[in-house]
Design an enzyme around this catalytic site. Structure first.
Site, PDB file in Angstrom:
ATOM      1  CD  GLN A 186       0.761  -5.047  -4.685  1.00  0.00           C
ATOM      2  OE1 GLN A 186       0.826  -3.861  -4.373  1.00  0.00           O
ATOM      3  NE2 GLN A 186       1.538  -5.964  -4.147  1.00  0.00           N
ATOM      4  CG  ASN A 188       1.942  -1.820  -2.399  1.00  0.00           C
ATOM      5  OD1 ASN A 188       1.140  -1.598  -3.294  1.00  0.00           O
ATOM      6  ND2 ASN A 188       3.244  -1.784  -2.591  1.00  0.00           N
ATOM      7  CE  LYS A 189      -0.067   0.143  -6.593  1.00  0.00           C
ATOM      8  NZ  LYS A 189       0.815  -1.010  -6.355  1.00  0.00           N
ATOM      9  CG  ASN A 190      -3.311   5.183  -1.164  1.00  0.00           C
ATOM     10  OD1 ASN A 190      -2.206   4.635  -1.194  1.00  0.00           O
ATOM     11  ND2 ASN A 190      -3.453   6.475  -0.933  1.00  0.00           N
ATOM     12  CG  LEU A 191      -9.873   0.778  -3.016  1.00  0.00           C
ATOM     13  CD1 LEU A 191     -11.011   1.767  -3.281  1.00  0.00           C
ATOM     14  CD2 LEU A 191      -9.886  -0.302  -4.088  1.00  0.00           C
TER      15      LEU A 191
END
Length: 390
Positions: A186, A188-191
């Protein structure tokens, strides 16, 4: 608010980063005419499989679908119980309900804010089929203890590793070991693939079943042969999303290094500001200072509400007035109306109840400037000092 504060740029609690190379790659996919699941998805899944040491990986439209399909692959349904945490995005328990099973909530560890594995055994019944731990802010739980419990009680493990892409346990990537491991991509995730997720599976048979569940239960044979033998949904990831993931994966080491550097600055800055403001008696709870296993998806503090004359919402409002965005990850799941109607009681997990009311997510993303950390720490400390009870 001062004029200086008015002119400072707003710092959101997170912001994804897509470089020009990624934007160009998306444009190329759009021009190709093949924009839904196709060659880029196959490439992304193969690349992720390599990343996880050769384990089968299938991608989905979002991280909620990955968890639901993991439950389906494990054969969990009506009459079954799944042990999980009450401090997570509500999707974690919603997917358990959606397959007809029952979530069983176990209280959390006050330091890690993850499920307290020492309390899991007491919650196991003859109906328990799986444990679904969550790695809050990217911090894994004790994997040895988790899988020791699973082996002892013959349970499946569905790891809600939505926030833990890039995290490790004893030098091994989360997802490269264990049972079924679910990740979110999603925004806002790191990837990030904007929306999306992946599921790491154990073998080819599970991977084929996951493929069926993600697209109407369909299998194809030859030029025109089709069959449906299980009830599936519409949860496939597009090539547009997949190509974003491929280019995000290339940038992941740099993203991770920057997140860790910012987190280290947070510890120094907050401690310095608290000491300078003579707030040593305030019990502001910082996260676990783990720079080996955590991917630093978020930097979260637990506010000392019992020592303040305001609630969390007021702290967030005053930070916003200083140009600082914050988030809440997460409210107590069993406090929601749906779960109250199902008979769940917040009081059963008192640590989670307290933390769900007082946890606060501060900004953390690779595009932040170093000076942002000092500004946030100073702003938060000033608010705490202003509202400290006498």
């Amino acid at each position: 608010m001062s004029t200086t504060e008015n002119t400072l740029p707003f710092i959101p609690f997170t912001r994804p980063h897509f470089n020009q190379e990624t934007i160009d790659a998306v444009a190329e996919v759009l021009r190709s005419g093949w924009v839904t699941s196709g060659p880029k998805l196959a490439e992304f899944e193969a690349t992720l499989s390599d990343y996880f040491g050769g384990r089968p990986v299938r991608c989905f439209a979002n991280g909620t679908a990955t968890m639901k399909i993991a439950l389906q692959v494990a054969g969990i349904g009506a009459g079954d119980e799944v042990i999980t945490t009450p401090i997570s995005w509500v999707a974690t328990s919603n997917v358990i309900l959606s397959v007809g099973a029952t979530p069983v909530f176990v209280d959390i560890d006050p330091v890690t804010r993850n499920i307290d594995l020492n309390k899991v055994a007491a919650a196991i019944t003859p109906k328990t089929r799986a444990i679904m731990p969550v790695y809050l802010a990217g911090l894994p739980i004790n994997m040895d203890q988790l899988y020791g419990l699973a082996k002892q009680y013959q349970l499946r493990v569905i790891e809600d590793a939505a926030q833990a892409f890039g995290s490790q346990w004893k030098g091994q990537k989360i997802g490269s070991m264990g049972d079924l491991v679910s990740f979110s991509f999603q925004a806002n995730k790191n990837l990030s693939t904007v929306e999306g997720g992946c599921l790491v599976l154990n073998n080819a048979d599970e991977a084929r079943l996951a493929e069926k569940f993600r697209l109407q239960g369909l299998t194809r044979q030859g030029m025109d042969g089709m069959d449906v033998d299980v009830l599936g949904g519409k949860d496939n990831l597009t090539d547009v999303n997949a190509v974003i993931g491929l280019y995000q994966l290339k940038q992941l080491p740099a993203f991770q290094a920057r997140r860790s550097a910012l987190a280290k600055q947070y510890f120094d800055a907050i401690r310095h500001e608290m000491k300078s403001a003579d707030l040593g008696n305030l019990n502001l709870e910082l996260p676990v200072e783990n720079f080996t296993d955590s991917n630093w998806h978020m930097f979260q503090v637990v506010l000392p509400l019992e020592q303040l004359n305001v609630d969390r919402a007021q702290v967030m409002l005053e930070l916003k007035e200083l140009g600082i965005g914050t988030g809440v990850h997460y409210p107590l799941i069993t406090g929601f109306t749906l779960y109250q109607k199902l008979g769940y009681q917040a009081e059963v997990t008192p640590i989670a109840k307290r933390i769900g009311r007082s946890i606060l997510t501060l900004p953390l993303f690779p595009g932040m400037a170093d000076e942002d950390i000092g500004r946030i720490a100073k702003g938060l400390t000033g608010i705490l000092k202003k509202h400290r009870k006498n």
